[in-house]
Design a protein around this motif. Structure first.
Motif, short mmCIF file in Angstrom:
data_model
loop_
_atom_site.label_atom_id
_atom_site.label_comp_id
_atom_site.label_asym_id
_atom_site.label_seq_id
_atom_site.Cartn_x
_atom_site.Cartn_y
_atom_site.Cartn_z
N HIS A 166 2.10 13.62 -7.73
CA HIS A 166 1.35 12.68 -6.91
C HIS A 166 1.39 11.24 -7.41
O HIS A 166 1.24 10.30 -6.63
CB HIS A 166 -0.12 13.11 -6.86
N GLU A 167 1.58 11.03 -8.73
CA GLU A 167 1.35 9.72 -9.32
C GLU A 167 2.67 9.01 -9.66
O GLU A 167 3.42 9.44 -10.55
CB GLU A 167 0.51 9.87 -10.59
N PRO A 168 3.01 7.92 -8.98
CA PRO A 168 4.29 7.24 -9.23
C PRO A 168 4.41 6.62 -10.62
O PRO A 168 5.52 6.47 -11.12
CB PRO A 168 4.35 6.17 -8.13
N ARG B 268 -6.97 15.30 -3.32
CA ARG B 268 -7.06 13.87 -3.02
C ARG B 268 -5.77 13.37 -2.36
O ARG B 268 -4.67 13.77 -2.74
CB ARG B 268 -7.29 13.07 -4.31
N VAL B 269 -5.94 12.51 -1.39
CA VAL B 269 -4.82 11.76 -0.82
C VAL B 269 -5.09 10.30 -1.20
O VAL B 269 -5.60 9.52 -0.40
CB VAL B 269 -4.71 11.94 0.70
N THR B 270 -4.79 10.00 -2.43
CA THR B 270 -5.13 8.69 -2.98
C THR B 270 -4.20 7.61 -2.45
O THR B 270 -3.02 7.86 -2.19
CB THR B 270 -5.04 8.74 -4.52
N VAL B 271 -4.75 6.43 -2.31
CA VAL B 271 -3.96 5.28 -1.88
C VAL B 271 -3.83 4.32 -3.05
O VAL B 271 -4.83 3.91 -3.66
CB VAL B 271 -4.60 4.57 -0.68
N ILE C 170 0.85 -1.20 0.00
CA ILE C 170 0.00 0.00 0.00
C ILE C 170 0.88 1.24 0.00
O ILE C 170 1.85 1.33 0.76
CB ILE C 170 -0.94 -0.01 1.21
N MET C 171 0.53 2.20 -0.84
CA MET C 171 1.36 3.40 -1.05
C MET C 171 0.46 4.63 -1.09
O MET C 171 -0.43 4.71 -1.93
CB MET C 171 2.14 3.25 -2.36
N GLU C 172 0.66 5.57 -0.19
CA GLU C 172 -0.16 6.78 -0.15
C GLU C 172 0.46 7.89 -0.98
O GLU C 172 1.67 8.13 -0.92
CB GLU C 172 -0.34 7.25 1.29
N GLN C 173 -0.35 8.59 -1.75
CA GLN C 173 0.13 9.68 -2.58
C GLN C 173 0.12 11.00 -1.81
O GLN C 173 -0.74 11.21 -0.95
CB GLN C 173 -0.75 9.86 -3.83
N PRO C 174 1.03 11.93 -2.13
CA PRO C 174 0.91 13.29 -1.58
C PRO C 174 -0.28 13.99 -2.21
O PRO C 174 -0.77 13.61 -3.28
CB PRO C 174 2.24 13.94 -2.00
N ALA C 175 -0.74 15.05 -1.57
CA ALA C 175 -1.96 15.75 -2.02
C ALA C 175 -1.62 16.77 -3.10
O ALA C 175 -1.65 17.99 -2.88
CB ALA C 175 -2.63 16.43 -0.83
N PHE C 176 -1.31 16.25 -4.29
CA PHE C 176 -0.94 17.11 -5.41
C PHE C 176 -1.90 16.95 -6.59
O PHE C 176 -1.56 17.27 -7.72
CB PHE C 176 0.49 16.80 -5.87
#
Length: 522
Positions: free
Chosen positions: A510-512, A489-492, A272-278
């Motif tokens: 935000h998106e790896p 969004r703080v997407t997971v 599980i990987m949380e994204q920064p709010a960008f």
């Protein structure tokens, strides 16, 4: 010079595109020397984001990323900031008006041709005549600003600027470099979709694209000059349900809502990987078309009548944070935390509305996109009605919505986008009085104090001084409310760690899956 693998892949790509007319196919291309089941293949959620050249991809993050897999730039970004890429070093001289890039001498185009300073000077001069789809700021290419670009030998390029620009390295350094021996004869780059248009210097080569089905397939450039690709085959396929597709093994990376995360938390196959709010949503006003929106008091009333916390809870399912009226994300490195909060207060909003010099209209049309945007629109309709502001929701597909924005054909519009973590000069580009950019700017908004600060910060080469100016700019925006940042969004993300575990976030995005470093050796 061992470029036989790259040349072989290009020949296969040429044959494929010639047979399929550049529309793609579902057939699998195989190299007899390396069987498909011996290669590491990673599959990601797909969709059509255009033909991935600098002139034909769609102007959204996924479209840009597809192009960047193929085309490299002088500089790249990692977790900390800008890093050398096609340029192995650079110099900033004469107070920021002279910039010299020293190129790597061991870079080849996918067709085996050497990449030299001629390609770099050609790329910038060609972009002056034919703007790419995605450019952070066209100003850096204008004759009044970029006074000259010249090569000094095969591996050195020198830029002379009219004035210092704190963002020049990022904005110029991140433009994709294109091969002069191919593009020099192309007069309509937006219509050039021959296979050779996809000749880049990047880590991946496109071997399959279907606009109709929204699929892409990339093969690793085995002769890549830089960190070697870890993934041999990269596939993008559309799926109707990312979570189900991830569980079924159809894809290996997905965004997962908070209420479904428990399906993956105790399974060793998944990480599980949380994204920064960008990545976030903004409510925008058409100030040119509707003069009443030029009253900051009316815009403030809208801000007070919107419950952003409720949007986060009901729409984002808790995976988000309310936006700041200073416009930078709370996760941004230069975010100003000392700004008015505009907490939900429909009563105060009603008072402001009753005292306006130019009254608000009885009803406004809110242009929205699809899916989540429709739900956001309906909730905004409920909230604003409590303060006496009535909305009519007008849903449309993404491309139609963006086209109407470009035309200025809206009253209110909801937009969702990324890049909230990038250099804060985007505040100048978006809110400067000179802007005529309907898609990204705010035509009709004007604040002379803000514009002066905006011009000052872009010329300030001292980072701490520039940061102080950005803080002050946020204070003005929080008072004026030219847009309303609803929430970010703080997407997971959840991915199959047994398939691939190299995903990283670069410092401002935000998106790896969008950055090429996620696919390369560290």
């Amino acid at each position: 010079m061992k470029h036989y693998a790259t040349i072989w892949l290009l020949i296969v790509s040429l044959a494929f595109f010639t047979l399929c007319g550049c529309t793609g196919s579902s057939e699998v291309i195989e190299n007899d020397a390396v069987k498909e089941d011996e290669l590491l293949t990673v599959r990601l959620p797909g969709g059509d984001w255009g033909f991935p050249t600098p002139f034909a991809h769609y102007a959204r993050g996924p479209g840009v990323s597809h192009m960047r897999y193929i085309f490299d730039s002088l500089l790249e970004k990692n977790e900390e900031g800008l890093i050398p890429w096609l340029a192995e070093d650079y110099e900033i001289l004469e107070g920021g008006t002279r910039c010299i890039f020293h190129l790597r001498p061991d870079v080849y185009w996918h067709d085996g041709t050497v990449l030299t300073a001629d390609d770099v000077t050609f790329s910038f001069n060609y972009y002056r005549e034919h703007l790419p789809v995605w450019i952070d700021d066209p100003l850096i290419l204008s004759d009044d600003y970029l006074l000259s670009i010249e090569k000094n030998g095969e591996w050195t390029v020198e830029f002379i600027l009219a004035s210092p620009n704190a963002t020049f390295l990022e904005k110029a350094g991140r433009l994709p470099i294109i091969p002069a021996h191919i593009w020099s004869r192309i007069e309509r780059p937006d219509e050039f979709n021959d296979p050779e248009a996809l000749t880049g210097s990047g880590p991946y080569i496109l071997t399959d694209y279907s606009k109709e089905h929204g699929t892409y397939r990339y093969a690793a450039n085995q002769q890549y000059w830089g960190p070697q690709p870890r993934i041999d085959i990269l596939e993008f396929i559309p799926v109707s349900d990312e979570v189900l597709a991830l569980e079924n093994g159809d894809i290996h990376f997905a965004q997962v809502p908070a209420d479904l995360l428990e399906r993956f938390t105790d399974n060793p196959l998944y990480e599980i990987m949380e994204q920064p709010a960008f990545w976030g949503y903004r409510l925008r006003f058409n100030m040119l078309g509707l003069p009443e929106f030029r009253q900051k008091e009316l815009r403030q009333a809208f801000a007070l009548a919107i419950n952003r916390e409720e949007l986060v809870e009901k729409i984002a399912r808790g995976q988000g944070i309310p936006g700041s009226m200073g416009m930078l994300s709370p996760d941004h490195r230069w975010f100003n935390p000392n700004l008015p909060a505009y907490e939900y207060d429909p009563g105060k909003a009603t008072e402001i509305l009753s005292s306006l010099e130019t009254p608000a209209r009885e009803s406004y049309e809110l242009l929205v996109g699809e899916d989540a945007e429709v739900r956001i629109g309906e909730l905004l309709k409920e909230q604003l009605a409590r303060a006496g502001i009535n909305l009519t929701i007008a849903p449309s597909d993404l491309k139609t919505r963006d086209s109407r924005i470009i035309e200025g054909n809206y009253e209110l519009v909801l937009v969702g986008h990324g890049l909230w973590g990038t250099d804060p000069d985007y505040l100048r580009q978006r809110y400067s009085k000179e802007t005529e950019d309907w898609l990204n700017g705010t035509p009709g908004y004007e604040n002379s104090a803000f514009s002066k600060l905006a011009e000052k910060q872009v010329r300030e080469m001292d980072e701490e001084k520039r940061r102080e100016i950005i803080m002050e700019m946020q204070e003005i925006l929080a008072e004026d409310v030219p847009d309303i940042p609803l929430y970010l969004r703080v997407t997971v993300n959840v991915y199959r760690r047994d398939i691939y575990d190299g995903w990283i976030h670069i410092y401002d995005h935000h998106e790896p899956t969008h950055n090429k470093l996620s696919y390369l050796e560290k």
